[in-house]
Enzyme design. Structure first.
Site, mmCIF file in Angstrom:
data_model
loop_
_atom_site.group_PDB
_atom_site.id
_atom_site.type_symbol
_atom_site.label_atom_id
_atom_site.label_comp_id
_atom_site.label_asym_id
_atom_site.label_seq_id
_atom_site.Cartn_x
_atom_site.Cartn_y
_atom_site.Cartn_z
ATOM 1 N N GLY A 19 0.536 -1.111 0.014
ATOM 2 C CA GLY A 19 0.071 0.226 0.126
ATOM 3 C C GLY A 19 0.910 1.205 -0.112
ATOM 4 O O GLY A 19 1.941 1.383 -0.347
ATOM 5 N N LYS A 41 0.553 -10.137 -0.319
ATOM 6 C CA LYS A 41 -0.037 -11.126 -0.131
ATOM 7 C C LYS A 41 -1.023 -11.249 -1.418
ATOM 8 O O LYS A 41 -1.585 -12.353 -1.812
ATOM 9 C CB LYS A 41 -0.923 -11.200 1.167
ATOM 10 C CG LYS A 41 -0.092 -11.669 2.346
ATOM 11 C CD LYS A 41 -0.922 -12.188 3.447
ATOM 12 C CE LYS A 41 -2.083 -11.019 3.916
ATOM 13 N NZ LYS A 41 -2.966 -11.777 5.095
ATOM 14 N N GLN A 53 -11.539 6.633 0.001
ATOM 15 C CA GLN A 53 -12.210 7.327 -0.649
ATOM 16 C C GLN A 53 -11.867 9.017 -0.188
ATOM 17 O O GLN A 53 -12.041 9.972 -1.196
ATOM 18 C CB GLN A 53 -13.484 7.227 -0.529
ATOM 19 C CG GLN A 53 -13.963 5.804 -0.879
ATOM 20 C CD GLN A 53 -15.538 5.578 -0.708
ATOM 21 O OE1 GLN A 53 -16.090 6.372 0.213
ATOM 22 N NE2 GLN A 53 -16.057 4.735 -1.196
ATOM 23 N N GLY A 55 -9.273 11.156 1.044
ATOM 24 C CA GLY A 55 -8.490 12.105 0.395
ATOM 25 C C GLY A 55 -7.264 12.320 1.405
ATOM 26 O O GLY A 55 -6.978 11.171 2.297
ATOM 27 N N GLU A 120 -13.838 17.451 5.961
ATOM 28 C CA GLU A 120 -14.311 16.064 7.043
ATOM 29 C C GLU A 120 -14.407 16.333 8.298
ATOM 30 O O GLU A 120 -13.986 17.201 8.854
ATOM 31 C CB GLU A 120 -13.389 14.894 6.398
ATOM 32 C CG GLU A 120 -13.466 14.723 4.759
ATOM 33 C CD GLU A 120 -12.491 13.571 4.646
ATOM 34 O OE1 GLU A 120 -12.060 13.069 5.325
ATOM 35 O OE2 GLU A 120 -12.416 13.249 3.209
ATOM 36 N N HIS A 230 -15.896 3.065 10.987
ATOM 37 C CA HIS A 230 -16.314 4.089 10.242
ATOM 38 C C HIS A 230 -17.752 4.163 10.383
ATOM 39 O O HIS A 230 -18.485 3.141 10.364
ATOM 40 C CB HIS A 230 -16.017 3.742 8.853
ATOM 41 C CG HIS A 230 -16.299 4.977 7.543
ATOM 42 N ND1 HIS A 230 -17.162 5.556 7.564
ATOM 43 C CD2 HIS A 230 -15.158 5.759 7.218
ATOM 44 C CE1 HIS A 230 -17.087 6.625 6.723
ATOM 45 N NE2 HIS A 230 -15.788 6.791 6.579
ATOM 46 N N ARG A 277 -15.007 10.781 14.182
ATOM 47 C CA ARG A 277 -15.592 9.559 13.869
ATOM 48 C C ARG A 277 -16.086 8.678 15.074
ATOM 49 O O ARG A 277 -17.074 8.171 15.060
ATOM 50 C CB ARG A 277 -14.778 8.528 13.089
ATOM 51 C CG ARG A 277 -14.467 9.057 11.775
ATOM 52 C CD ARG A 277 -13.296 8.274 10.868
ATOM 53 N NE ARG A 277 -13.523 8.936 9.463
ATOM 54 C CZ ARG A 277 -12.722 8.398 8.621
ATOM 55 N NH1 ARG A 277 -11.692 7.524 8.971
ATOM 56 N NH2 ARG A 277 -12.462 8.982 7.373
ATOM 57 N N HIS A 336 -12.825 -0.054 10.552
ATOM 58 C CA HIS A 336 -12.446 0.569 9.521
ATOM 59 C C HIS A 336 -10.713 0.724 9.643
ATOM 60 O O HIS A 336 -9.977 0.536 8.742
ATOM 61 C CB HIS A 336 -13.070 1.970 9.492
ATOM 62 C CG HIS A 336 -12.583 2.981 8.440
ATOM 63 N ND1 HIS A 336 -12.480 2.412 7.090
ATOM 64 C CD2 HIS A 336 -11.875 4.131 8.572
ATOM 65 C CE1 HIS A 336 -11.886 3.488 6.388
ATOM 66 N NE2 HIS A 336 -11.574 4.514 7.056
ATOM 67 N N GLU A 360 -0.784 2.223 8.623
ATOM 68 C CA GLU A 360 -1.933 1.817 9.318
ATOM 69 C C GLU A 360 -1.213 0.823 10.555
ATOM 70 O O GLU A 360 -1.952 1.098 11.684
ATOM 71 C CB GLU A 360 -3.072 1.306 8.900
ATOM 72 C CG GLU A 360 -4.219 1.025 9.644
ATOM 73 C CD GLU A 360 -5.452 0.415 9.003
ATOM 74 O OE1 GLU A 360 -6.403 -0.051 9.831
ATOM 75 O OE2 GLU A 360 -5.578 0.478 7.908
ATOM 76 N N ARG A 371 -8.487 8.325 15.221
ATOM 77 C CA ARG A 371 -7.578 9.010 14.134
ATOM 78 C C ARG A 371 -8.576 10.115 13.497
ATOM 79 O O ARG A 371 -9.675 9.866 13.399
ATOM 80 C CB ARG A 371 -7.458 8.155 13.148
ATOM 81 C CG ARG A 371 -6.749 8.527 11.535
ATOM 82 C CD ARG A 371 -6.713 7.614 10.563
ATOM 83 N NE ARG A 371 -7.896 6.884 10.076
ATOM 84 C CZ ARG A 371 -8.280 7.045 9.005
ATOM 85 N NH1 ARG A 371 -7.951 8.285 8.495
ATOM 86 N NH2 ARG A 371 -9.530 6.611 8.643
ATOM 87 N N SER A 376 -4.849 9.435 7.450
ATOM 88 C CA SER A 376 -4.037 8.176 7.042
ATOM 89 C C SER A 376 -3.166 7.936 6.160
ATOM 90 O O SER A 376 -1.843 7.680 6.056
ATOM 91 C CB SER A 376 -5.012 6.925 7.312
ATOM 92 O OG SER A 376 -6.040 7.272 6.197
#
Length: 537
Positions: A19, A41, A53, A55, A120, A230, A277, A336, A360, A371, A376
């Site tokens: 990632g 993997k 999604q 940003g 956000e 989430h 969140r 999440h 992460e 968070r 992230s």
């Protein structure tokens, strides 16, 4: 028992995970002349980055400041952020995004030709940059994949081998069977632990591998009890496995949360639907419990051009038979993000020489107990680059795995772990439930030789991958439950039903290590302690 291997390699750095953090670190190390091998993997897009999604949170050039971003992050972190770490990572954001742009990443532009920004939950201003409307992670993944870094797909790390001078190599399994990579440096960039739960936004490979690999290697993890759910994941009756999330940016553009009676879910909170969140997830869970429902709704009908601004979300909704421009979107919280993880500094260094962690899987001190949205990808870019550079410190260290010996693996069936964690360690927990989850998992555990077939052929190796993943899930679940049981207060995204408020004398991090006999040792570390004392690096 010595186990034969079917393949070997020798490099300067092994990156476990494909990632944003892993690829950024690998590219940085490669540019410094290091020989790098990435173990992934899955395939090129089987990462949590791909599904991000919202940003990237990065300080805007006008009407914003590093201080403001730090304040928002610390407020969301509920007293457990390390302020020095937060500032360090936030300050690195603009340079990290510039490097990503130079690599070819394309971000959405406003009418003025500048990168557009949205707001956000938890942010005091519009500082979130995005790509493809709601496909930022996919664009980041595409740009990094295009760098052409050496990746062995379909390969899983089984153990990080250490010796007197630190890391010596990695034992892995791939389509070609068991293998060993001799290396003085390993970066854990394995993502999260969403597969601990029945419903998650994470891909199937998010089985807590990095946490388990770190514990098995002898270094510490911290703050595992803080799993962020989430608040708005697309709800479908009977849905299991990875579920598409409805980005917080949808609420940032004006969507509102309502219950089955049309009443606001977050009324009374100063930031309403744009609260952090943990606040929103808790409000949704409490409303669902009060009404006896298994979801609430997101009303996005007033957003003009929804399909153009959020094409990925629109496609997911339409696939479920929902038109977000005309209908309410059914949503519910789902696992999440792992706020804690492998204990590191802001350069990814752990307590084992040559072992690093980023993204992460790492606990840098940025997130604290919860968070802040879109921090992230920021962390993955900034700390990934630093960890790749730090790995250069190990070049020249002699590292070689002399032999591979079989070891004991303890595991419970994945379905047992997921059922226990979903029932008793989700958005709201209590002491009795946590104890029941631990007893359920302990009672279902088996112990076998990890490589009991002692075979190097591909079929025998492949059959062990599921077992190794289940072992990682089991160890991670036991560590999380231990930390959650020890924290008897409610803080951030850890909510104890019997103690709804935070307690000042529990404003510390829970640190976990694995003893040689296999038991978990818990200790505490003061909050806001600045640079983390990690010992040898």
């Amino acid at each position: 028992m010595t186990v034969p291997v079917s393949w070997e390699a020798e490099v300067d750095l092994v990156v476990i995970g494909g990632g944003v953090a892993g690829l950024t670190a690998a590219r940085t190390a490669s540019l410094r002349g290091l020989r790098v091998l990435i173990l992934s993997k899955g395939g090129p897009t089987d990462t949590s980055t791909q599904y991000a999604q919202g940003g990237i949170a990065v300080v805007a050039p006008l009407g914003d400041s590093v201080d403001s971003h730090v304040r928002d992050t610390v407020e969301a972190g509920a007293g457990l952020c390390e302020v020095d770490a937060v500032r360090s990572i936030v300050e690195g954001g603009q340079a990290a995004v510039a490097a990503l742009t130079d690599l070819g990443a394309v971000f959405d532009l406003g009418r003025d030709g500048q990168i557009s920004r949205t707001r956000e939950g938890g942010h005091s201003t519009r500082r979130i940059i995005h790509a493809g409307g709601d496909a930022t992670g996919a664009e980041v993944q595409r740009a990094l994949n295009a760098a052409g870094l050496p990746v062995l797909f379909g390969a899983a790390a089984l153990r990080v081998v250490t010796g007197a001078e630190g890391v010596q190599g990695v034992i892995a399994v791939s389509d070609n069977g068991f293998g060993v990579v001799h290396t003085p440096a390993v970066l854990l960039a394995t993502g999260g632990l969403g597969q601990l739960y029945a419903l998650s936004t994470n891909p199937p490979g998010a089985t807590g591998d990095g946490v388990a690999l770190a514990l098995w290697a002898g270094t510490a993890v911290a703050d595992l009890e803080f799993v962020q759910f989430h608040p708005t994941v697309l709800y479908t009756p009977g849905g299991v496995g990875r579920r598409p999330l409805i980005s917080e940016a949808v609420r940032g553009e004006g969507a509102i949360l309502v219950d089955s009676h049309g009443n606001s879910v977050t009324a009374g909170h100063p930031r309403g639907d744009l609260a952090p969140r943990d606040v929103v997830s808790r409000a949704i869970a409490e409303r669902m419990r009060a009404l006896g429902t298994d979801h609430v709704f997101l009303d996005a009908r007033a957003i003009e051009g929804f399909a153009q601004r959020f094409p990925t979300i629109t496609a997911s909704c339409l696939a479920a038979g929902i038109d977000p421009a005309a209908q309410l979107i059914p949503v519910a919280p789902a696992a999440h993000y792992q706020c804690g993880g492998v204990l590191t500094d802001t350069h990814g260094r752990t307590g084992v020489a040559g072992l690093y962690a980023a993204g992460e899987v790492a606990r840098t001190g940025l997130h604290g107990a919860n968070r802040l949205a879109s921090n992230s990808l920021l962390e993955g870019l900034v700390v990934g680059e630093r960890a790749g550079a730090a790995a250069a410190e190990r070049v020249g260290v002699r590292a070689r795995v002399e032999e591979i010996s079989s070891w004991t693996v303890e595991f419970a069936d994945r379905s047992v772990v997921q059922q226990a964690m979903t029932a008793h360690a989700s958005v709201v927990r209590d002491g009795d439930g946590l104890a029941r989850a631990r007893r359920r998992i302990d009672g279902a555990m088996s112990a076998v030789s990890s490589l009991d077939s002692a075979s190097a052929d591909s079929p025998a190796a492949a059959q062990h991958l599921r077992r190794i993943e289940d072992a990682a899930l089991t160890l991670t679940a036991r560590a999380l439950l231990g930390a959650a049981a020890a924290r008897t207060e409610s803080r951030g995204c850890h909510t104890r039903a019997e103690s709804p408020g935070a307690v000042e004398d529990q404003r510390h991090s829970t640190v976990i290590r694995l003893r040689p006999e296999g038991t978990l040792e818990l200790s505490t570390m003061p909050a806001e302690c600045g640079s983390v004392p990690l010992g040898v690096r």
